[in-house]
Design a protein around this motif. Sequence first.
Motif, short mmCIF file in Angstrom:
data_model
loop_
_atom_site.label_atom_id
_atom_site.label_comp_id
_atom_site.label_asym_id
_atom_site.label_seq_id
_atom_site.Cartn_x
_atom_site.Cartn_y
_atom_site.Cartn_z
N GLN A 5 0.84 -1.21 0.00
CA GLN A 5 0.00 0.00 0.00
C GLN A 5 0.87 1.26 0.00
OE1 GLN A 5 -3.39 0.37 -0.20
NE2 GLN A 5 -3.56 -1.82 -0.49
N ARG A 24 2.08 1.72 -3.38
CA ARG A 24 0.96 2.17 -4.22
C ARG A 24 0.78 3.68 -4.03
NH1 ARG A 24 -4.87 1.53 -2.23
NH2 ARG A 24 -6.12 2.25 -3.98
N ARG A 30 -9.13 -0.33 1.65
CA ARG A 30 -8.10 -1.34 1.94
C ARG A 30 -6.91 -0.68 2.65
NH1 ARG A 30 -7.21 -5.85 3.69
NH2 ARG A 30 -5.48 -7.08 2.89
N PHE A 31 -6.50 0.51 2.14
CA PHE A 31 -5.39 1.24 2.77
C PHE A 31 -5.74 1.50 4.23
CE2 PHE A 31 -3.40 5.26 4.05
CZ PHE A 31 -2.08 5.08 3.67
#
Length: 355
Positions: A83, A86, A146-147
């Motif tokens: 993450q 990302r 999700r993060f």
Amino acid sequence: MPSLSHDHYFDLSSALHVPDSHTWPTSSLHDHPTATGEADAIPIIDISGPNAASLIAACRSCGVFYATGHGVPARLLHDVELQVRRLFSLPLHRKLLAAPCSGSVSGYGRPPLSSFFPKLMWSEGFTLSGDPLPVASKLWPHDYSRFCELIEEYYKEMKKLAERLIKLMLLSLGLDEDEMDRVGPVKELLRATDVLQLNSYPACPDPERAMGMAAHTDSALLTILHQSDGTDGLQVLRDGEGSGPAHWAGVPPLPGALVIIVGDLFQILSNGRFQSSRHRAAVSRADHRVSIAYFIGPPEDVKIGPVGSLVDQGRGPEYRPVTWPEYLGIRAHLFDSALASVTLCGMTEDAEKND
Ligand SMILES: O=C(O)CCC(=O)C(=O)O
Ligand SMILES: [Fe+2]
């Protein structure tokens, strides 16, 4: 509104050379030799083992060790790192949407230390304090859950680990359970203040001239650092007894281990028995390195001073008590001299008698 604009930023990941704004003088890059050898091996401590406290006692002057047996799931470390990558791989204009709003530290920007140096560092940072949602939703308006879930889980695991480590470190100083429970940071651990600092060090076309993160000590009680596998970067200054002349020693990533860094407030709490670790990060020509630093400190209203049983009755405490925000305020003015400015001149019994 965010106070940063695109113009003030230089996109490090697409740079073909190191501009003057990011070129550090040799005198700061090579203030001490850099060594990586057996003698510098950073202690590796299985904190689930029976001798953990006595092994930690041996790291007091070094201020840094690797922790294994820490219980943080490898899956979580891996997923959070994905993450983080990302996040930093977003285009600069998207990341700048999450620049901190006034009055908040959370968001994207230069490393917090940047203001103390005339040259810019080869890194970008993302600070998270409290709920990640407000900043994550600026980065990914439709895809932040999700993060946020992973960051929340990471906070929980880190806090649990920090509690274990603080207790082990106090145990290593000879405090018993009763005494430990009376110590501010342990008593108040549920209310502890914690901050996550995500660091990104893009590959650098000329790593010999750039600085990823300049030398500093961390201000909190302790830092738990996860660094990406395969790329060296973190270095600690070793100048204690037995480690020879002052030099920078590499702390390469050790698969499965977390790096524990003693902060200034723990030095104060332990009355100088533990030394905070001076460290920095170098950059690599080939790899994009990321690290995740979890800082834990006392609740904002709790003063940290030397634990009574660690104070030599003749000399008195080595430091005056401070809250974390008060100490950060002092650092904002004095940076490297902050710890010295809260150091008290010890008085010997003789000196007191002669008063
Ligand atoms: O990236 C690293 O290895 C060091 C990071 C660090 O020192 C910090 O965030 O305070
Ligand atoms: Fe640090």
